[in-house]
Design a protein around this motif. Structure first.
Motif, PDB file in Angstrom:
ATOM      1  N   SER A 203      22.658  58.555 -64.067  1.00 15.10           N
ATOM      2  CA  SER A 203      22.163  57.657 -65.109  1.00 15.10           C
ATOM      3  C   SER A 203      21.093  56.726 -64.555  1.00 15.10           C
ATOM      4  O   SER A 203      20.954  56.557 -63.346  1.00 15.10           O
ATOM      5  CB  SER A 203      23.319  56.833 -65.674  1.00 15.10           C
ATOM      6  N   SER A 204      20.361  56.100 -65.458  1.00 12.74           N
ATOM      7  CA  SER A 204      19.309  55.172 -65.051  1.00 12.74           C
ATOM      8  C   SER A 204      19.893  53.914 -64.429  1.00 12.74           C
ATOM      9  O   SER A 204      19.345  53.366 -63.481  1.00 12.74           O
ATOM     10  CB  SER A 204      18.461  54.765 -66.252  1.00 12.74           C
ATOM     11  N   ALA A 205      20.987  53.436 -64.994  1.00  7.67           N
ATOM     12  CA  ALA A 205      21.453  52.104 -64.607  1.00  7.67           C
ATOM     13  C   ALA A 205      22.956  51.878 -64.741  1.00  7.67           C
ATOM     14  O   ALA A 205      23.437  50.799 -64.417  1.00  7.67           O
ATOM     15  CB  ALA A 205      20.729  51.062 -65.448  1.00  7.67           C
ATOM     16  N   ARG A 206      23.683  52.875 -65.230  1.00  7.88           N
ATOM     17  CA  ARG A 206      25.087  52.627 -65.544  1.00  7.88           C
ATOM     18  C   ARG A 206      25.986  52.609 -64.312  1.00  7.88           C
ATOM     19  O   ARG A 206      25.980  53.531 -63.506  1.00  7.88           O
ATOM     20  CB  ARG A 206      25.615  53.676 -66.530  1.00  7.88           C
ATOM     21  N   TYR A 207      26.790  51.575 -64.208  1.00  8.91           N
ATOM     22  CA  TYR A 207      27.808  51.505 -63.166  1.00  8.91           C
ATOM     23  C   TYR A 207      29.075  52.137 -63.718  1.00  8.91           C
ATOM     24  O   TYR A 207      29.598  51.678 -64.734  1.00  8.91           O
ATOM     25  CB  TYR A 207      28.081  50.047 -62.752  1.00  8.91           C
ATOM     26  N   ILE A 208      29.539  53.186 -63.054  1.00 10.02           N
ATOM     27  CA  ILE A 208      30.693  53.921 -63.563  1.00 10.02           C
ATOM     28  C   ILE A 208      31.909  53.576 -62.712  1.00 10.02           C
ATOM     29  O   ILE A 208      31.925  53.829 -61.513  1.00 10.02           O
ATOM     30  CB  ILE A 208      30.415  55.437 -63.536  1.00 10.02           C
ATOM     31  N   GLN A 209      32.876  52.943 -63.370  1.00  8.99           N
ATOM     32  CA  GLN A 209      34.141  52.661 -62.695  1.00  8.99           C
ATOM     33  C   GLN A 209      35.060  53.810 -63.109  1.00  8.99           C
ATOM     34  O   GLN A 209      35.747  53.750 -64.118  1.00  8.99           O
ATOM     35  CB  GLN A 209      34.673  51.286 -63.124  1.00  8.99           C
ATOM     36  N   GLY A 213      42.660  58.096 -66.524  1.00 11.60           N
ATOM     37  CA  GLY A 213      43.865  57.766 -67.276  1.00 11.60           C
ATOM     38  C   GLY A 213      44.973  57.175 -66.406  1.00 11.60           C
ATOM     39  O   GLY A 213      46.150  57.328 -66.708  1.00 11.60           O
ATOM     40  N   GLY A 214      44.602  56.519 -65.325  1.00 13.76           N
ATOM     41  CA  GLY A 214      45.586  55.873 -64.464  1.00 13.76           C
ATOM     42  C   GLY A 214      46.187  56.789 -63.420  1.00 13.76           C
ATOM     43  O   GLY A 214      46.994  56.368 -62.585  1.00 13.76           O
ATOM     44  N   LYS A 215      45.805  58.054 -63.441  1.00 15.38           N
ATOM     45  CA  LYS A 215      46.365  58.999 -62.468  1.00 15.38           C
ATOM     46  C   LYS A 215      45.747  58.777 -61.092  1.00 15.38           C
ATOM     47  O   LYS A 215      44.566  58.485 -60.975  1.00 15.38           O
ATOM     48  CB  LYS A 215      46.081  60.433 -62.919  1.00 15.38           C
ATOM     49  N   GLU A 216      46.576  58.953 -60.092  1.00 15.14           N
ATOM     50  CA  GLU A 216      46.072  58.854 -58.724  1.00 15.14           C
ATOM     51  C   GLU A 216      45.216  60.071 -58.392  1.00 15.14           C
ATOM     52  O   GLU A 216      45.508  61.181 -58.831  1.00 15.14           O
ATOM     53  CB  GLU A 216      47.237  58.792 -57.737  1.00 15.14           C
ATOM     54  N   PHE A 217      44.168  59.838 -57.623  1.00 12.02           N
ATOM     55  CA  PHE A 217      43.401  60.955 -57.081  1.00 12.02           C
ATOM     56  C   PHE A 217      42.961  60.605 -55.672  1.00 12.02           C
ATOM     57  O   PHE A 217      43.027  59.442 -55.260  1.00 12.02           O
ATOM     58  CB  PHE A 217      42.207  61.297 -57.993  1.00 12.02           C
ATOM     59  N   LYS A 218      42.558  61.629 -54.951  1.00 11.47           N
ATOM     60  CA  LYS A 218      42.166  61.409 -53.553  1.00 11.47           C
ATOM     61  C   LYS A 218      40.659  61.524 -53.430  1.00 11.47           C
ATOM     62  O   LYS A 218      40.084  62.550 -53.795  1.00 11.47           O
ATOM     63  CB  LYS A 218      42.791  62.474 -52.649  1.00 11.47           C
ATOM     64  N   ILE A 219      40.027  60.491 -52.882  1.00  9.86           N
ATOM     65  CA  ILE A 219      38.602  60.587 -52.552  1.00  9.86           C
ATOM     66  C   ILE A 219      38.508  61.338 -51.232  1.00  9.86           C
ATOM     67  O   ILE A 219      39.143  60.952 -50.238  1.00  9.86           O
ATOM     68  CB  ILE A 219      37.968  59.197 -52.390  1.00  9.86           C
ATOM     69  N   THR A 234      43.213  54.945 -57.853  1.00  5.66           N
ATOM     70  CA  THR A 234      43.269  55.272 -59.285  1.00  5.66           C
ATOM     71  C   THR A 234      41.922  55.022 -59.954  1.00  5.66           C
ATOM     72  O   THR A 234      41.732  55.372 -61.119  1.00  5.66           O
ATOM     73  CB  THR A 234      44.342  54.443 -60.037  1.00  5.66           C
ATOM     74  N   GLN A 235      40.998  54.376 -59.235  1.00  7.20           N
ATOM     75  CA  GLN A 235      39.641  54.192 -59.772  1.00  7.20           C
ATOM     76  C   GLN A 235      38.665  54.027 -58.624  1.00  7.20           C
ATOM     77  O   GLN A 235      39.056  53.656 -57.515  1.00  7.20           O
ATOM     78  CB  GLN A 235      39.590  52.990 -60.713  1.00  7.20           C
ATOM     79  N   VAL A 236      37.409  54.309 -58.906  1.00 10.13           N
ATOM     80  CA  VAL A 236      36.382  54.156 -57.867  1.00 10.13           C
ATOM     81  C   VAL A 236      35.044  53.882 -58.544  1.00 10.13           C
ATOM     82  O   VAL A 236      34.755  54.418 -59.612  1.00 10.13           O
ATOM     83  CB  VAL A 236      36.328  55.410 -56.957  1.00 10.13           C
ATOM     84  N   ILE A 244      30.573  61.192 -55.414  1.00  7.34           N
ATOM     85  CA  ILE A 244      31.938  61.071 -54.928  1.00  7.34           C
ATOM     86  C   ILE A 244      32.612  62.429 -55.115  1.00  7.34           C
ATOM     87  O   ILE A 244      32.378  63.112 -56.098  1.00  7.34           O
ATOM     88  CB  ILE A 244      32.661  59.924 -55.684  1.00  7.34           C
ATOM     89  N   GLU A 245      33.397  62.829 -54.126  1.00 10.07           N
ATOM     90  CA  GLU A 245      34.187  64.057 -54.261  1.00 10.07           C
ATOM     91  C   GLU A 245      35.650  63.656 -54.240  1.00 10.07           C
ATOM     92  O   GLU A 245      36.060  62.870 -53.392  1.00 10.07           O
ATOM     93  CB  GLU A 245      33.919  65.005 -53.086  1.00 10.07           C
ATOM     94  N   ILE A 246      36.404  64.219 -55.176  1.00  8.68           N
ATOM     95  CA  ILE A 246      37.827  63.884 -55.224  1.00  8.68           C
ATOM     96  C   ILE A 246      38.676  65.156 -55.300  1.00  8.68           C
ATOM     97  O   ILE A 246      38.181  66.223 -55.650  1.00  8.68           O
ATOM     98  CB  ILE A 246      38.165  62.975 -56.436  1.00  8.68           C
ATOM     99  N   ILE A 247      39.948  64.989 -54.983  1.00  8.68           N
ATOM    100  CA  ILE A 247      40.938  66.013 -55.306  1.00  8.68           C
ATOM    101  C   ILE A 247      41.659  65.527 -56.549  1.00  8.68           C
ATOM    102  O   ILE A 247      42.250  64.442 -56.554  1.00  8.68           O
ATOM    103  CB  ILE A 247      41.950  66.220 -54.155  1.00  8.68           C
TER     104      ILE A 247
END
Ligand code: C2O
Ligand code: CU
Length: 428
Positions: A203-209, A213-219, A234-236, A244-247
């Motif tokens: 995106s041009s400017a969007r900060y994506i948090q 849905g609250g689920k855990e994931f692995k960066i 649960t967020q990044v 970012i790469e996650i499992i």
């Protein structure tokens, strides 16, 4: 793609044709996109570490363009900026050719009239695969974007003074969220599976948090490939230009949740909101073969936290009679910085003295953040884009390897870059 007995001798060829076309972002909702091969995002390019990528770009747009290979450590002449090449004029073509020396999640995008061309879709993903012990049940690549559209699905025009100043300040953010060129699609994953999901903020400017849905994931990886250890969250935060790469998973058969962005307050005029990118639907259970090692790879620190600073950069925002405000590096717009020498470790202090966030991007080289506001980071990663919150300061270390030429760094909020927050420098 062919088999890879000698991966380092493979030449992978692609053709990208830039043009204007209509693109359906949702049923009955069509925009006039600018992009590659009549699709948004452009084709996903794939290679293996060490391959040579040869990409012929044909420009069928009514204006010049150039392609930047964000994150790739390529020769300066292939970097796709106005300093190292003549823009590709309408009707002309140019072939980019370079080795991809690092595995990771990268992307390509227009580096000409970016605030206009990228907003309309001039970007795509570029995946470089590694040989690793990591095994997953599948992989997905997600390019995240937003568009600012009128009720008639046209791109809004800059408008009169106040909205123009606001867009210059905030960067261009729109309420139409896209994931791989679509608005809130349903994406499926089988139950019981652990997949590798690669996210690119185009995106041009969007900060994506980023929030599932609250689920855990692995960066497991960032801009420059795998981390040393997986990080469970649960967020990044994913700022413009970052990857970012996650499992993701395993999830349970029949459940459903959203890929969302939670509000991230970056001092904009427009208030940050919680918004949806996609709906995930979990299908029938399947056996998993996934194996996520505790050590993904070794990352040697380039420098100690205390390493002496060799250069200081200051990002700031100042008043401007003509534009309302200017975006500055060391007190100047569109400036140039001192050369750096091949083989000389660089330790830069980057300070953000403004009251807004800026994602700092260095072309062509990876850096490590070795200190942030006086503290050592939690873990070392290879980065090419890193966010600086208001009044913050980082120390980065990077090594100019033997690729002399013109390079640059800039804020990856495209409107800030265009408004001057960038500098050229030479590697000699
Ligand atoms: Cu992705 Cu000069 O930037
Ligand atoms: Cu900025």
């Amino acid at each position: 793609m062919k088999s890879h007995h000698h991966p380092t001798s493979q030449v992978i060829s692609y053709e990208l044709e830039a043009s204007i076309f209509s693109w359906e972002i949702a049923e009955g909702k069509t925009v006039e996109a600018w992009g590659f091969n009549n699709q948004l995002p452009g084709p996903l390019l794939r290679a293996r570490k060490g391959d040579t990528l040869e990409v012929k770009v044909k420009n069928n747009l009514p204006e010049p363009t150039m392609i930047h290979w964000h994150g790739i450590r390529l020769p300066a002449s292939m970097d796709g900026t106005g300093e190292v090449q003549k823009p590709i004029e309408p009707g002309e073509e140019f072939t980019y050719r370079f080795v991809v020396p690092d595995a990771g999640t990268f992307w390509y995008h227009s580096h000409a009239n970016e605030t206009f061309q990228m907003e309309r879709g001039m970007y795509g993903g570029l995946i470089v695969e590694e040989g690793t012990a990591l095994v997953t049940d599948g992989e997905k690549v997600f390019l995240l974007d937003d568009m600012k559209l009128t009720a008639e699905n046209e791109f809004t025009k800059p408008g009169w003074f106040i909205p123009r100043i606001m867009e210059r300040h905030d960067g261009r953010e729109g309420d139409t969220l896209l994931i791989n060129g679509k608005e809130n699609p349903t994406i499926s994953i089988a139950g019981g599976q652990a997949e590798r999901w690669r996210f690119i903020n185009a995106s041009s400017a969007r900060y994506i948090q980023l929030y599932l849905g609250g689920k855990e994931f692995k960066i497991i990886g960032t801009d420059g490939g795998l981390l040393e250890h997986p990080q469970t969250v649960t967020q990044v935060l994913l700022t413009p230009g970052e990857r970012i790469e996650i499992i993701a998973g395993p999830f349970t058969e029949g459940e459903s949740f959203l890929i969302e962005t939670l509000p991230y307050n970056r001092m904009t005029f427009l208030k940050a909101k919680r918004q949806t990118f996609a709906t995930i639907q979990v299908g029938a259970q399947k056996p998993s073969v996934a194996y996520i090692p505790q050590i993904l790879r070794k990352i040697e620190p380039l420098a100690e936290k205390e390493a002496p600073v060799s250069r200081k950069l200051k990002l700031s925002v100042g008043p401007s009679l003509k534009h309302g405000m200017d975006f500055l590096v060391n007190g100047d717009v569109h400036t140039s910085d001192q050369p750096v020498k091949v083989g000389e470790l660089q330790v830069w202090e980057v300070a953000n003295s403004s009251l807004m966030d800026h994602p700092f991007h260095l072309h062509g080289f990876f850096f490590q953040v070795i200190e942030e506001n006086g503290e050592a980071p939690d873990y070392i990663a290879w980065k090419d884009t890193y966010n600086l919150p208001p009044r913050s300061r980082i120390k980065i270390a990077w090594m100019p390897d033997d690729r002399p030429g013109e390079w640059m760094y800039h804020c990856h909020i495209l409107e800030h870059h265009a408004a001057g927050m960038m500098a050229h420098f030479e590697v000699v």
